[in-house]
Write a protein that holds these residues in place. Structure first.
Motif, PDB file in Angstrom:
ATOM      1  N   GLY A   1      20.728  10.303  -5.991  1.00 59.22           N
ATOM      2  CA  GLY A   1      19.951   9.182  -6.492  1.00 59.22           C
ATOM      3  C   GLY A   1      19.440   8.237  -5.425  1.00 59.22           C
ATOM      4  O   GLY A   1      19.113   7.078  -5.711  1.00 59.22           O
ATOM      5  N   LYS A   2      19.327   8.732  -4.187  1.00 65.73           N
ATOM      6  CA  LYS A   2      18.851   7.893  -3.086  1.00 65.73           C
ATOM      7  C   LYS A   2      17.327   7.731  -3.105  1.00 65.73           C
ATOM      8  O   LYS A   2      16.799   6.878  -2.398  1.00 65.73           O
ATOM      9  N   LEU A   3      16.655   8.573  -3.889  1.00 65.72           N
ATOM     10  CA  LEU A   3      15.200   8.484  -4.024  1.00 65.72           C
ATOM     11  C   LEU A   3      14.891   8.279  -5.503  1.00 65.72           C
ATOM     12  O   LEU A   3      14.404   9.189  -6.187  1.00 65.72           O
TER      13      LEU A   3
ATOM     14  N   ARG B   1       0.836  -1.211   0.000  1.00 62.97           N
ATOM     15  CA  ARG B   1       0.000   0.000   0.000  1.00 62.97           C
ATOM     16  C   ARG B   1       0.866   1.254   0.000  1.00 62.97           C
ATOM     17  O   ARG B   1       0.586   2.215  -0.718  1.00 62.97           O
ATOM     18  N   VAL B   2       1.921   1.217   0.821  1.00 64.26           N
ATOM     19  CA  VAL B   2       2.811   2.383   0.889  1.00 64.26           C
ATOM     20  C   VAL B   2       3.489   2.615  -0.449  1.00 64.26           C
ATOM     21  O   VAL B   2       3.712   3.760  -0.872  1.00 64.26           O
TER      22      VAL B   2
ATOM     23  N   ARG C   1      18.438   8.236  10.855  1.00 62.19           N
ATOM     24  CA  ARG C   1      18.328   8.263  12.301  1.00 62.19           C
ATOM     25  C   ARG C   1      19.240   7.236  12.958  1.00 62.19           C
ATOM     26  O   ARG C   1      19.766   7.452  14.042  1.00 62.19           O
ATOM     27  N   ASN C   2      19.459   6.110  12.255  1.00 67.06           N
ATOM     28  CA  ASN C   2      20.284   5.041  12.822  1.00 67.06           C
ATOM     29  C   ASN C   2      21.763   5.227  12.572  1.00 67.06           C
ATOM     30  O   ASN C   2      22.580   4.461  13.074  1.00 67.06           O
TER      31      ASN C   2
ATOM     32  N   VAL D   1      11.223   7.526   0.976  1.00 67.26           N
ATOM     33  CA  VAL D   1      11.513   8.621   1.913  1.00 67.26           C
ATOM     34  C   VAL D   1      11.635   8.107   3.330  1.00 67.26           C
ATOM     35  O   VAL D   1      12.566   8.458   4.074  1.00 67.26           O
ATOM     36  N   LEU D   2      10.688   7.260   3.745  1.00 59.21           N
ATOM     37  CA  LEU D   2      10.725   6.728   5.115  1.00 59.21           C
ATOM     38  C   LEU D   2      11.947   5.847   5.327  1.00 59.21           C
ATOM     39  O   LEU D   2      12.554   5.868   6.400  1.00 59.21           O
ATOM     40  N   ALA D   3      12.326   5.058   4.323  1.00 56.47           N
ATOM     41  CA  ALA D   3      13.503   4.213   4.459  1.00 56.47           C
ATOM     42  C   ALA D   3      14.747   5.062   4.658  1.00 56.47           C
ATOM     43  O   ALA D   3      15.608   4.752   5.506  1.00 56.47           O
TER      44      ALA D   3
END
Length: 253
Positions: free
Chosen positions: A223-225, A186-187, A251-252, A243-245
């Motif tokens: 090119g990360k997105l 769905r995402v 953050r990590n 984007v969320l990935a």
């Protein structure tokens, strides 16, 4: 060709469950056996999960030699296992301590039984009832999706490695890996149209990620997105999954 009793996959031959659900059934029986043995030990007071089971005052009555609730749950679970064993065509049964290892060596028979899907789900349900009584490990559960039962829409939370959860609102047994896959699909179909600054603000407001405009621009430049496409006047169409990935990875770091 028929449909698996526990999912939408097709099965052939005499199977009642698909290969994936057969593996889930075996894992569920293994987990149930481990937790039943632990519950038996807890019920016999062979060890305690807490430092004290009474208030410790002089007026407290002595604890019972066994924990009756645990034994009741073991007996109820044993009845379910014997029914599952009979459904697989067995003409004799045994106590759960001997029955469970025997069932685990006859998975093919169990997975060809007329009601294998029902007993797979019951096995998972009973294990979920036992786990809170024997689990020492703190579990940090996060939202993995929305309850698949029609009209419920409750949020389902799960810890890493958990296969089953029960919806607290409607009581539906939820297959966590299947729910994660469904929500991921769905995402994948969801996109946002934002400027890099607007996307950074959205990430902060919706998820609490402190991502700056320059960082979003750098993701695009490097090119990360890869699914992102320019629209007009500085606006881009972003894949929510990508984007969320990236935000979680940042953050990590």
């Amino acid at each position: 060709m028929r449909t698996c009793q526990n999912c939408t996959n097709t099965v052939d031959g005499r199977w009642t469950l698909c290969p994936s659900c057969r593996r889930e059934y075996a894992a569920a029986l293994h987990s149930l056996r481990r937790d039943m043995l632990l519950l038996q030990a807890v019920s016999r007071r062979e060890y305690r999960l807490a430092e004290s089971e009474t208030g410790g005052g002089s007026g407290d009555s002595a604890p019972t030699p066994v924990i009756l609730h645990g034994y009741d749950l073991l007996a109820e679970t044993e009845d379910m296992l014997q029914s599952a064993w009979a459904d697989a065509g067995a003409v004799w049964s045994d106590a759960w301590q001997k029955l469970l290892p025997r069932m685990m060596t006859h998975m093919a028979d169990l997975c060809k039984a007329p009601h294998a899907g029902r007993y797979l789900r019951l096995t998972a349900r009973y294990d979920l009832r036992i786990q809170p009584l024997v689990d020492r490990r703190p579990r940090r559960r996060r939202i993995v999706g929305i309850c698949p039962a029609g009209g419920c829409d409750a949020e389902i939370t799960a810890a890493p490695g958990e296969t089953w959860r029960i919806c607290e609102r409607c009581g539906t047994l939820v297959n966590v890996p299947a729910l994660r896959t469904d929500m991921g699909e769905r995402v994948d179909r969801c996109h946002l149209t934002r400027t890099p600054a607007g996307l950074a603000e959205w990430l902060k407001h919706e998820y609490g990620y402190e991502i700056g405009r320059k960082q979003v621009t750098d993701w695009i430049r490097r090119g990360k997105l890869p699914s992102s496409k320019p629209v007009t006047d500085g606006y881009w169409e972003f894949s929510v999954r990508e984007v969320l990935a990236m935000a979680m990875g940042s953050r990590n770091d």
